[in-house]
Design an enzyme around this catalytic site. Structure first.
Site, PDB file in Angstrom:
ATOM      1  N   TYR A  84       0.818  -1.217   0.000  1.00  0.00           N
ATOM      2  CA  TYR A  84       0.000   0.000   0.000  1.00  0.00           C
ATOM      3  C   TYR A  84       0.853   1.269   0.000  1.00  0.00           C
ATOM      4  O   TYR A  84       0.308   2.371   0.101  1.00  0.00           O
ATOM      5  CB  TYR A  84      -0.955   0.016   1.202  1.00  0.00           C
ATOM      6  N   ASP A  99      -5.971  -7.536   4.559  1.00  0.00           N
ATOM      7  CA  ASP A  99      -7.071  -7.232   3.643  1.00  0.00           C
ATOM      8  C   ASP A  99      -7.729  -8.522   3.160  1.00  0.00           C
ATOM      9  O   ASP A  99      -8.955  -8.693   3.248  1.00  0.00           O
ATOM     10  CB  ASP A  99      -6.487  -6.449   2.453  1.00  0.00           C
ATOM     11  N   LYS A 137       4.800 -14.090   4.904  1.00  0.00           N
ATOM     12  CA  LYS A 137       5.265 -14.951   3.806  1.00  0.00           C
ATOM     13  C   LYS A 137       6.772 -14.727   3.709  1.00  0.00           C
ATOM     14  O   LYS A 137       7.322 -14.351   2.669  1.00  0.00           O
ATOM     15  CB  LYS A 137       4.531 -14.590   2.508  1.00  0.00           C
ATOM     16  N   ASP A 175      -0.352 -18.328   3.142  1.00  0.00           N
ATOM     17  CA  ASP A 175      -1.053 -19.269   2.266  1.00  0.00           C
ATOM     18  C   ASP A 175      -1.618 -20.438   3.081  1.00  0.00           C
ATOM     19  O   ASP A 175      -2.819 -20.731   3.019  1.00  0.00           O
ATOM     20  CB  ASP A 175      -0.167 -19.744   1.100  1.00  0.00           C
ATOM     21  N   ASP A 228     -11.353 -10.598   4.612  1.00  0.00           N
ATOM     22  CA  ASP A 228     -12.478 -10.854   3.711  1.00  0.00           C
ATOM     23  C   ASP A 228     -12.789 -12.345   3.653  1.00  0.00           C
ATOM     24  O   ASP A 228     -13.959 -12.749   3.621  1.00  0.00           O
ATOM     25  CB  ASP A 228     -12.173 -10.330   2.299  1.00  0.00           C
TER      26      ASP A 228
END
Ligand SMILES: CC(C)[C@H](C(=O)O)[C@@H](O)C(=O)O
Ligand SMILES: CC(C)[C@H](C(=O)O)[C@@H](O)C(=O)O
Lengths: 327, 327
Positions: free
Chosen positions: B121, B224, B168, B200, B228
């Site tokens: 971002y 993010d 990650k 993951d 969701d």
């Protein structure tokens, strides 16, 4: 014609499931294979100082195709360079639910077409000053176009209708903007129908209504995360095969890792690995044989012995024998 | 003492759910609010050439807290700068399932503590040469430490035991390596128990066994996507509130967007927005009032009128009235 297959079991359960795939391929009488085993992973690093010896790279590069089991701590040092060695640009990850198995979403049949060379996997990172690190995420038009051509071809050849392009172009405007534009342009040039989806919203929709998706074309990390999410929907990583496909060469591997918690116990689920071998058969144009293997795996998943990850108490060898029996 | 609250309804269903939150806050007699409305979003862009007018920035900057509804096409141009205007470094996203609602995973109660300022971002992107784009992902030790302090505090204050650090770092070794090290170091310095998880694999585990997670501290994009995903587990985005928390100021918004498909019909689910108002109450140290609002929302979700996204046929106003009744 004999096909030379590089076989790299790697670490942990890779040592247990890779022989299962070889056994199944050997049981296919209509195809001749020569298997060449090679080493990679944590144990090799310890023994030789290198997780991926030059000899293993050469064997994979020269083979007609490679079967890879799993790597542990050194996974990124093994699988990322191996994907490069075989020149693979597309990572194909089918996630489907099977009758007879408990699944969070029993009506899932999705193939992730994951870009396999760039994005945050470019590996360009540094600590630019103390306490400040940067990574350069790279997206090119050519790689985006290549994965798009592959993805739209794949959907067509496999009669999949719903194609979705995953991205986060509202935030990553230049990079995912280019990915989205390039992939969309390929779709448009073919007059193909497709949807686009923000990867965050897509994560939610995949959980709630996976039956609405067939083929999802995605940047590298999005494909990594969303395919694992889908593994959760269908019953775990023990079921997901994958193909790393290049122009000339390809490497086939289960999506799961080395599972150190159960390694050595002989109870690893061989399905993902055997299904990866089925993808290898497809790749060498033995589609009928690939289908035979998939049908055998399905039938064992439906009514045969099951490994503990699927609620059963059978071992790897018993499940493999049952698959071979069904061929 | 009167608290000045900036109210930015934005686009689409933001116009419908924001008044619901204001109505609920007005019904809390023990707290005095002064609401100052301000504009942002697609409609404002069209009318004035700016999606986020300077006046709106000032109102948000000067208020004691801000309520934000939703933005449409211009979402990134509105919410990302607004998060900056209020100086928020932490995005708090609780995802929980409620009795009486259909959910993919009815035993979910997870709070995502999302780093809110950096990662992909950072917005540093360009097309470096034709067909080649780059984005600079930035991770700093200071921002990682700040979100970690916040996350471990949050877990302690709210009696959550299982803390997971998402990352990650096997691929993004420098950047997520720094995030992982900095957040772990904060945990270690407090003698806190925590796990770490590759994002993951975490996506898979969240789908299969969400009950094993309480608080997840994550980099910006991971937060993010995973939040969701969790919305999908509990019944959709209509249920997830969020807080963007800074040192002095804060902004509260539902995780959902402007939902153009149902905007204007009066059927949007006000729960996420009203739950965001409850987080605003907590933030201003009216914890008891915050709990009252949450209990009222829960009770309506369990046995009151429901909007169509939850399988009911009630409208936004009817649901809001039912919540106010329960207070
Ligand atoms: C081990 C890791 C480098 C790898 C990846 O991120 O691609 C793995 O997660 C996978 O999905 O195959
Ligand atoms: C609209 C978008 C910029 C935003 C984000 O990515 O943070 C949204 O997805 C969210 O999660 O609030």
């Amino acid at each position: 014609m004999t096909h030379e297959i590089a076989v790299i079991p790697g670490d942990g359960i890779g040592q247990e499931v890779t022989p299962a795939a070889v056994e199944v391929l050997e049981a296919i009488d209509s195809v001749d294979f020569e298997f060449v085993e090679a080493d990679a992973g944590d144990a090799v690093l310890e023994a030789t100082g290198e997780a991926l010896p030059q000899e293993t790279r050469s064997i994979a590069a020269d083979a007609d195709a490679t079967l890879f089991g799993a790597a542990g701590e050194t996974a990124a040092d093994v699988i990322l360079p191996l994907r490069e060695v075989v020149g693979s640009f597309a990572n194909v990850r089918p996630a489907r639910s099977y009758p007879g198995l408990d699944a969070v979403q029993p009506d899932t049949d999705i193939v992730f077409i994951r870009e396999n060379t760039e994005g945050v996997y470019s590996g360009i990172e540094s600590e630019v000053t103390e306490g400040v690190t940067t990574l350069t995420r790279v997206i090119t038009e050519s790689a985006s176009r290549e994965i798009a051509e592959f993805g739209f071809d794949y959907a067509k050849q496999n009669d999949y209708d719903d194609i979705t392009i995953a991205h986060k172009a509202n935030v990553m405007r230049e990079t995912d903007g280019m990915f989205l534009d390039a992939v969309s342009a390929v779709g448009d040039s073919r007059g193909a129908d497709y949807d686009t989806a923000l990867m965050d919203a897509l994560a939610m929709h995949l959980v709630m209504t996976p039956e609405q998706y067939d083929v999802i074309i995605c940047p590298n990390l999005a494909g990594d995360v969303l395919s694992d999410l889908a593994a959760g929907l269908v019953g775990g990583l023990g079921l997901l095969p994958s193909a790393n496909v290049g122009e000339e060469n390809a490497l086939f591997e289960p999506v799961h890792g080395s599972a150190p918690d159960i390694a050595g116990e002989g109870i690893a689920n061989p399905s993902a690995m055997v299904l990866s071998a089925a993808m290898l058969l497809d790749h060498l144009d033995y589609d009928e044989e690939g289908d035979r293997v998939r049908t055998a795996v399905e039938s064992v998943l439906e009514s045969g012995p099951k490994t503990p990850d699927l609620g059963g108490d059978a071992g790897t060898e018993a499940v493999t024998a049952a698959i071979v029996d069904e061929l």
